[in-house]
Design a protein around this motif. Structure first.
Motif, short mmCIF file in Angstrom:
data_model
loop_
_atom_site.label_atom_id
_atom_site.label_comp_id
_atom_site.label_asym_id
_atom_site.label_seq_id
_atom_site.Cartn_x
_atom_site.Cartn_y
_atom_site.Cartn_z
N GLU A 1 0.83 -1.21 0.00
CA GLU A 1 0.00 0.00 0.00
C GLU A 1 0.86 1.26 0.00
N ASP A 2 1.93 1.26 0.80
CA ASP A 2 2.84 2.41 0.84
C ASP A 2 3.48 2.66 -0.53
N VAL A 3 3.96 1.59 -1.16
CA VAL A 3 4.60 1.73 -2.47
C VAL A 3 3.58 2.22 -3.50
N SER A 4 2.40 1.66 -3.48
CA SER A 4 1.37 2.06 -4.43
C SER A 4 1.00 3.53 -4.27
N GLU A 5 0.78 3.94 -3.04
CA GLU A 5 0.39 5.34 -2.79
C GLU A 5 1.51 6.30 -3.19
N LEU A 6 2.72 5.96 -2.83
CA LEU A 6 3.86 6.83 -3.16
C LEU A 6 4.09 6.86 -4.67
N THR A 7 3.94 5.72 -5.33
CA THR A 7 4.11 5.66 -6.79
C THR A 7 3.07 6.53 -7.47
N GLU A 8 1.86 6.46 -6.99
CA GLU A 8 0.78 7.26 -7.57
C GLU A 8 1.11 8.75 -7.47
N LYS A 9 1.58 9.18 -6.32
CA LYS A 9 1.88 10.60 -6.13
C LYS A 9 3.09 11.05 -6.96
N VAL A 10 4.16 10.27 -6.92
CA VAL A 10 5.39 10.67 -7.63
C VAL A 10 5.17 10.63 -9.15
N VAL A 11 4.60 9.56 -9.65
CA VAL A 11 4.37 9.46 -11.10
C VAL A 11 3.37 10.52 -11.55
N GLY A 12 2.35 10.75 -10.76
CA GLY A 12 1.37 11.80 -11.09
C GLY A 12 2.02 13.16 -11.15
N SER A 13 2.90 13.43 -10.22
CA SER A 13 3.60 14.71 -10.19
C SER A 13 4.51 14.87 -11.41
N ILE A 14 5.27 13.82 -11.71
CA ILE A 14 6.17 13.88 -12.87
C ILE A 14 5.37 13.99 -14.16
N GLU A 15 4.29 13.27 -14.24
CA GLU A 15 3.43 13.33 -15.44
C GLU A 15 2.88 14.74 -15.62
N GLN A 16 2.46 15.33 -14.53
CA GLN A 16 1.87 16.67 -14.57
C GLN A 16 2.91 17.72 -14.98
N THR A 17 4.12 17.61 -14.47
CA THR A 17 5.11 18.66 -14.69
C THR A 17 5.98 18.45 -15.93
N THR A 18 6.31 17.19 -16.28
CA THR A 18 7.33 16.98 -17.30
C THR A 18 6.95 15.98 -18.39
N ALA A 19 6.48 14.84 -17.98
CA ALA A 19 6.37 13.69 -18.89
C ALA A 19 5.47 13.93 -20.09
N ARG A 20 4.33 14.55 -19.88
CA ARG A 20 3.38 14.73 -20.99
C ARG A 20 4.02 15.56 -22.10
N SER A 21 4.62 16.67 -21.75
CA SER A 21 5.24 17.52 -22.78
C SER A 21 6.45 16.82 -23.40
N LEU A 22 7.21 16.10 -22.59
CA LEU A 22 8.37 15.38 -23.11
C LEU A 22 7.93 14.26 -24.06
N ARG A 23 6.85 13.60 -23.75
CA ARG A 23 6.33 12.55 -24.62
C ARG A 23 5.93 13.13 -25.97
N GLU A 24 5.34 14.30 -25.97
CA GLU A 24 4.97 14.96 -27.23
C GLU A 24 6.22 15.33 -28.04
N LEU A 25 7.26 15.80 -27.34
CA LEU A 25 8.51 16.13 -28.03
C LEU A 25 9.16 14.89 -28.63
N VAL A 26 9.11 13.77 -27.91
CA VAL A 26 9.67 12.52 -28.42
C VAL A 26 8.90 12.05 -29.65
N SER A 27 7.58 12.12 -29.59
CA SER A 27 6.79 11.67 -30.74
C SER A 27 6.99 12.56 -31.96
N SER A 28 7.32 13.84 -31.76
CA SER A 28 7.57 14.73 -32.90
C SER A 28 9.04 14.69 -33.33
N GLY A 29 9.87 13.93 -32.60
CA GLY A 29 11.27 13.78 -32.97
C GLY A 29 12.17 14.87 -32.42
#
Length: 143
Positions: free
Chosen positions: A59-87
């Motif tokens: 439960e601790d790992v799941s909760e922490l993973t949700e928060k950390v991945v959500g934070s990274i997704e919100q701040t960096t990953a989504r835009s970086l994923r778009e940059l990767v797909s556009s090359g």
């Protein structure tokens, strides 16, 4: 008459010794059964404690993973994923985000949590990687 009394005394003594031996055997059997029951109850208590520790760790790992991945997704990953797909960016930068998430989660967890997961699943890193991948996939499908 004396012979009969002597034989009767020996008979009573022999019977008494037999009864004492029989009672000792029953007592030994009873002690053995009680000891087995106590061992079984102790084992059940230990198993319940281990199960509770594992469930809390997961439960601790799941909760922490949700928060950390959500934070990274919100701040960096989504835009970086778009940059990767556009090359315009390299896929290794996305992989570095996963390593960053794993590092943040690992440093935030108590060492006991990692130990419990390793005792039950073998590799904490593999388990954490699977949790991160699962959470990323979940976030990508929601959006």
């Amino acid at each position: 008459m004396e012979v009969i009394q002597s034989m009767a005394s020996e008979f009573v003594l022999t019977m008494a010794l037999g009864i004492v031996a029989l009672l000792a055997a029953y007592a030994t059997y009873g002690i053995k059964k009680v000891t087995e029951k106590v061992k079984l109850q102790t084992q059940l208590i230990e198993e319940n404690e281990k199960r509770t520790l594992l469930l809390n760790a997961l439960e601790d790992v799941s909760e922490l993973t949700e928060k950390v991945v959500g934070s990274i997704e919100q701040t960096t990953a989504r835009s970086l994923r778009e940059l990767v797909s556009s090359g315009k960016a390299d896929r290794t930068q996305l992989e570095a985000l996963a390593k960053k998430a794993a590092s943040e989660i690992t440093t935030s967890l108590q060492p006991d949590v990692q130990r419990v997961i390793e005792e039950n699943f073998g590799s904490f890193e593999k388990y954490l990687s699977a949790c991160i991948e699962s959470k990323v996939l979940e976030l990508k499908t929601i959006k």
